[in-house]
Design a protein around this motif. Structure first.
Motif, PDB file in Angstrom:
ATOM      1  N   VAL A 192      50.806  30.433  32.761  1.00  0.00           N
ATOM      2  CA  VAL A 192      52.373  30.920  33.361  1.00  0.00           C
ATOM      3  C   VAL A 192      52.548  32.762  32.681  1.00  0.00           C
ATOM      4  N   ILE A 193      53.287  33.360  33.271  1.00  0.00           N
ATOM      5  CA  ILE A 193      53.222  35.269  33.131  1.00  0.00           C
ATOM      6  C   ILE A 193      54.387  35.340  32.972  1.00  0.00           C
ATOM      7  N   LYS A 194      54.905  35.973  32.108  1.00  0.00           N
ATOM      8  CA  LYS A 194      55.596  37.418  31.566  1.00  0.00           C
ATOM      9  C   LYS A 194      56.125  38.130  32.001  1.00  0.00           C
ATOM     10  N   VAL A 195      56.949  38.835  32.788  1.00  0.00           N
ATOM     11  CA  VAL A 195      57.167  40.029  33.146  1.00  0.00           C
ATOM     12  C   VAL A 195      58.236  40.800  32.245  1.00  0.00           C
ATOM     13  N   LYS A 196      57.613  41.798  32.809  1.00  0.00           N
ATOM     14  CA  LYS A 196      58.516  42.778  31.786  1.00  0.00           C
ATOM     15  C   LYS A 196      58.278  44.688  32.325  1.00  0.00           C
ATOM     16  N   ASP A 197      59.423  44.958  32.842  1.00  0.00           N
ATOM     17  CA  ASP A 197      58.541  46.134  33.417  1.00  0.00           C
ATOM     18  C   ASP A 197      57.934  46.466  34.103  1.00  0.00           C
ATOM     19  N   GLY A 198      57.622  45.498  35.032  1.00  0.00           N
ATOM     20  CA  GLY A 198      56.906  45.649  36.210  1.00  0.00           C
ATOM     21  C   GLY A 198      55.189  44.845  35.461  1.00  0.00           C
ATOM     22  N   ILE A 199      55.462  45.050  33.943  1.00  0.00           N
ATOM     23  CA  ILE A 199      54.225  44.935  32.878  1.00  0.00           C
ATOM     24  C   ILE A 199      53.955  43.133  33.230  1.00  0.00           C
ATOM     25  N   GLU A 200      53.203  42.548  33.739  1.00  0.00           N
ATOM     26  CA  GLU A 200      52.441  41.088  33.356  1.00  0.00           C
ATOM     27  C   GLU A 200      51.535  40.901  32.039  1.00  0.00           C
ATOM     28  N   THR A 201      51.845  39.634  31.309  1.00  0.00           N
ATOM     29  CA  THR A 201      50.927  39.464  30.530  1.00  0.00           C
ATOM     30  C   THR A 201      51.264  37.476  30.342  1.00  0.00           C
TER      31      THR A 201
ATOM     32  N   GLU B 137      61.277  38.016  32.874  1.00  0.00           N
ATOM     33  CA  GLU B 137      61.456  36.917  33.316  1.00  0.00           C
ATOM     34  C   GLU B 137      58.973  35.744  33.170  1.00  0.00           C
ATOM     35  N   ILE B 138      59.654  35.434  33.900  1.00  0.00           N
ATOM     36  CA  ILE B 138      58.636  34.285  33.275  1.00  0.00           C
ATOM     37  C   ILE B 138      58.565  33.635  35.191  1.00  0.00           C
ATOM     38  N   VAL B 139      56.952  33.590  34.931  1.00  0.00           N
ATOM     39  CA  VAL B 139      56.560  33.017  36.350  1.00  0.00           C
ATOM     40  C   VAL B 139      55.486  32.037  36.417  1.00  0.00           C
ATOM     41  N   ILE B 140      55.719  31.377  37.231  1.00  0.00           N
ATOM     42  CA  ILE B 140      54.302  30.345  37.011  1.00  0.00           C
ATOM     43  C   ILE B 140      53.676  30.085  38.395  1.00  0.00           C
ATOM     44  N   ARG B 141      52.657  30.261  37.718  1.00  0.00           N
ATOM     45  CA  ARG B 141      50.968  30.051  39.080  1.00  0.00           C
ATOM     46  C   ARG B 141      50.500  29.161  39.352  1.00  0.00           C
ATOM     47  N   LYS B 142      50.273  28.800  40.151  1.00  0.00           N
ATOM     48  CA  LYS B 142      48.656  27.323  40.088  1.00  0.00           C
ATOM     49  C   LYS B 142      47.837  28.135  40.491  1.00  0.00           C
ATOM     50  N   ILE B 143      46.730  28.109  40.063  1.00  0.00           N
ATOM     51  CA  ILE B 143      45.433  29.048  39.900  1.00  0.00           C
ATOM     52  C   ILE B 143      44.056  27.999  40.663  1.00  0.00           C
ATOM     53  N   LYS B 144      43.827  28.378  41.705  1.00  0.00           N
ATOM     54  CA  LYS B 144      42.375  27.155  42.503  1.00  0.00           C
ATOM     55  C   LYS B 144      41.377  27.862  41.944  1.00  0.00           C
ATOM     56  N   THR B 145      40.289  27.137  41.282  1.00  0.00           N
ATOM     57  CA  THR B 145      38.778  27.548  41.184  1.00  0.00           C
ATOM     58  C   THR B 145      38.242  26.200  41.641  1.00  0.00           C
ATOM     59  N   ILE B 146      37.326  27.167  43.166  1.00  0.00           N
ATOM     60  CA  ILE B 146      36.311  26.346  44.135  1.00  0.00           C
ATOM     61  C   ILE B 146      35.120  26.687  43.118  1.00  0.00           C
ATOM     62  N   THR B 147      34.198  26.075  43.050  1.00  0.00           N
ATOM     63  CA  THR B 147      32.825  25.987  43.248  1.00  0.00           C
ATOM     64  C   THR B 147      31.755  25.934  44.153  1.00  0.00           C
ATOM     65  N   GLU B 148      30.604  26.060  44.697  1.00  0.00           N
ATOM     66  CA  GLU B 148      30.037  25.243  45.910  1.00  0.00           C
ATOM     67  C   GLU B 148      28.147  26.322  44.741  1.00  0.00           C
ATOM     68  N   VAL B 149      27.960  24.593  45.069  1.00  0.00           N
ATOM     69  CA  VAL B 149      26.646  24.499  44.748  1.00  0.00           C
ATOM     70  C   VAL B 149      25.590  23.854  45.426  1.00  0.00           C
ATOM     71  N   GLU B 150      24.766  24.593  45.941  1.00  0.00           N
ATOM     72  CA  GLU B 150      23.553  24.135  47.209  1.00  0.00           C
ATOM     73  C   GLU B 150      22.290  24.250  46.313  1.00  0.00           C
ATOM     74  N   THR B 151      21.229  23.150  47.071  1.00  0.00           N
ATOM     75  CA  THR B 151      20.307  22.984  46.268  1.00  0.00           C
ATOM     76  C   THR B 151      19.523  23.098  47.368  1.00  0.00           C
ATOM     77  N   GLU B 152      18.111  23.504  47.239  1.00  0.00           N
ATOM     78  CA  GLU B 152      17.231  24.021  47.955  1.00  0.00           C
ATOM     79  C   GLU B 152      15.962  23.216  48.603  1.00  0.00           C
ATOM     80  N   ASP B 153      15.302  22.974  49.301  1.00  0.00           N
ATOM     81  CA  ASP B 153      13.757  22.727  49.487  1.00  0.00           C
ATOM     82  C   ASP B 153      12.988  23.140  48.243  1.00  0.00           C
ATOM     83  N   ILE B 154      13.110  24.348  47.926  1.00  0.00           N
ATOM     84  CA  ILE B 154      12.644  25.382  47.059  1.00  0.00           C
ATOM     85  C   ILE B 154      12.511  24.574  45.367  1.00  0.00           C
ATOM     86  N   LEU B 155      14.173  23.922  45.097  1.00  0.00           N
ATOM     87  CA  LEU B 155      14.215  23.911  44.499  1.00  0.00           C
ATOM     88  C   LEU B 155      14.162  21.848  44.260  1.00  0.00           C
TER      89      LEU B 155
END
Length: 558
Positions: A171-180, A193-211
């Motif tokens: 949840v972001i509050k905006v005043k005079d163009g500054i977001e908090t 003003e109030i802006v509600i935003r959705k954040i997506k975090t993607i994590t890729e895990v790689e397991t290789e032959d040496i490991l």
């Protein structure tokens, strides 16, 4: 063990941007400047000769160079890569940090993890929307958000408990163009003003032959340093079953790289003053505000939409009067509703080079998807241009439809029209079946000779046309032959104006006269290079009041 066939890390060697710096009437443009310090077009080098701004890298001393993925932003982007040691028992994975861990009956898995945090700022769906006029917001830990207005009236409630583990809501509050960003709890939001935003975090895990997996270990020792991790697996008698030194890219949270601009208003109209619009006359190329239009000879109509400060409006009117070649269109504050308030504001100005319009117009804002009110001066200027093109400057710019207008902030009736119109307030009114129309054509003057807009603008048109059409006269021999040529030139022009319906009279002789001879000039005028021409025209004035006299007549009356 080192796998030399690993794919290389993708490196962005250059990032080029266009930088435009503007202050008052001075503007500088730097194209394709680079954020790479080793590039020849590095931004710090390119802008070194600027007279407006100084750009310096905050990469000082022995600090590491900026990562190629680092961006100028107020958001975090975390390209990370690290080696983790996992112990597995019963299908359950547990990460092993530095130290010694018992491993009876467990397996060890060594993995390389690449994590990229992606932030999507778009407001998605109807539940993630922009909310205005909130007084306070309450955020609970179970991803529930409530926004309250006056008297704790609930304006919005959102439940985001169904989001995936890789998603979260901020949840972001905006005043005079500054977001908090707001945290859990209750926060005051007056004027924000109030802006509600959705954040997506993607994590890729790689397991290789040496490991690979190491079995039958009893104890695991993990030693971590800045360069990587040393993995040692011990057996029954602490004999070494497996040892490997793994190098990895350090996990770095790249710091923000910000550019701070100082002493600006961030485009906020509330921080501007009348002085910003009045400007200063510092000479050619250095004029600001209204004064900058002195250099533009093509301006014929001028306005400051929404600027109703009396000092700024009077400066604009003085500008038009001093040049004599342009006409000012003024707005009345939208909070002036009563006849007395409107009349009091109108009385500030007395000039036949300006006209005032009221009330403000309702239009549809395609960005906010709502109706909003705008000052009328911009639309009125468009009506001036449309009337000039279709009929001519002599036609009063009134009884004209205001296009793209869906309503008026205030509705005025005929009685109020009869009071305000003679005072020089041009009302915009709604008529059933005829739409919204400009219903006034008066200037802001007490001089009855110049009370009509079209008369004033007709004379501006005639004066400027004659000036431009007789420039050939300058430096010609000032004798009778020149006077005769000048008279014919002006008479031909005014005849065309009369034929277009801009002048009164049944003949050119009744519509205008042009006189340039010994009676208009003295010998002193001739000796000092002055050619004086006297011109008189009879302008057409609008039929502002249409009066019909109707009487009753009987059949036997003669």
């Amino acid at each position: 063990m080192i796998d030399k066939s690993l794919p290389p890390v993708k490196i962005l060697y250059t990032c080029e941007v266009n930088l435009k710096v503007s202050y008052q009437d001075i503007s500088e443009l730097y194209e394709n400047v680079s954020l790479n310090p080793s590039a020849s077009n590095y931004i710090e080098k390119a802008v070194s000769k600027s007279s407006l701004v100084v750009v310096e890298s905050n990469n000082k001393g022995d600090s590491l160079p900026l990562h190629p993925y680092q961006v100028i932003t107020n958001r975090e982007i975390m390209p990370t890569e690290k080696i983790v040691v996992i112990k597995v028992k019963g299908g359950i994975e547990t990460e092993v940090e530095s130290g010694v861990t018992d491993l009876a009956g467990e397996e060890i898995v060594i993995k390389r993890i690449k994590a990229i945090q992606l932030i999507k700022e778009s407001v998605e769906s109807t539940e993630l929307k922009r909310i205005k006029d909130g007084i306070k917001v309450e955020i609970s830990a179970d991803k529930k958000i409530k926004v309250f207005g006056d008297a704790d009236k609930e304006l919005y409630s959102g439940d985001f408990s169904t989001l995936k583990p890789t998603e979260k809501v901020e949840v972001i509050k905006v005043k005079d163009g500054i977001e908090t960003q707001l945290q859990d709890g209750e926060t005051d939001l007056a004027g924000e003003e109030i802006v509600i935003r959705k954040i997506k975090t993607i994590t890729e895990v790689e397991t290789e032959d040496i490991l690979k997996k190491v079995k039958d270990g009893k104890k695991l020792e993990v030693i971590a340093d800045d360069e990587g991790k040393t993995i040692i697996v011990l057996g029954e008698n602490d004999n070494e079953l497996y040892k490997e030194e793994l190098k990895y890219t350090k996990e770095i949270r790249y710091s923000e790289h910000t550019i701070t601009l100082m002493n600006g208003s961030d485009g906020n109209l509330s921080k501007t003053t009348a002085a910003d619009f009045i400007g200063q006359d510092n000479g050619p190329g250095k004029r600001t505000g209204i004064q900058a239009f002195i250099d533009n000879e093509d301006v014929s109509i001028i306005a400051m939409p929404g600027i109703v400060d009396p000092a700024a409006q009077l400066a604009l009117v003085a500008h038009c009067e001093n040049l004599g070649s342009r006409f000012a269109v003024l707005d009345i504050p939208n909070d002036k509703k009563t006849v007395a308030d409107v009349e009091a504001f109108r009385n500030i100005v007395d000039s036949h080079y300006a006209a005032m319009y009221h009330p403000w117009l309702q239009v549809f804002d395609p960005y906010e998807k709502i109706n909003t009110y705008i000052p009328p001066s911009g639309s009125v200027m468009g009506i001036y241009a449309r009337s000039d093109t279709s009929r001519g400057v002599h036609k009063a710019p009134a009884n004209e439809v205001v296009r793209a207008c869906t309503g008026l902030e205030y509705q005025y009736n005929k009685g109020e029209q009869d009071i305000l119109n003679p005072k020089g307030v041009n009302l915009i009114r709604y008529f059933t079946g005829e739409g919204i129309r400009v219903w006034g054509a008066r200037t802001c003057t007490s001089n009855s000779l110049w009370k009509y807009i079209n008369v004033r603008r007709l004379f501006i048109f005639i004066e400027e046309s004659i000036k431009r059409g007789t420039k050939w006269v300058v430096f010609e021999p000032n004798d009778e032959k020149l006077w005769s040529r000048v008279q014919r030139t002006i008479e031909n022009f005014l005849t065309t104006v009369w034929r277009n319906g801009a002048l009164m009279g049944n003949s050119p002789a009744e519509a205008f006269f042009v006189k340039v001879d010994r009676s208009t000039m003295s010998q002193d005028d001739i000796d000092n290079g002055r050619l004086i021409c006297v011109i008189g025209v009879a302008p057409v004035k609008p039929a502002e009041f249409v009066i019909f006299r109707i009487s009753q007549k009987t059949g036997d009356q003669q």
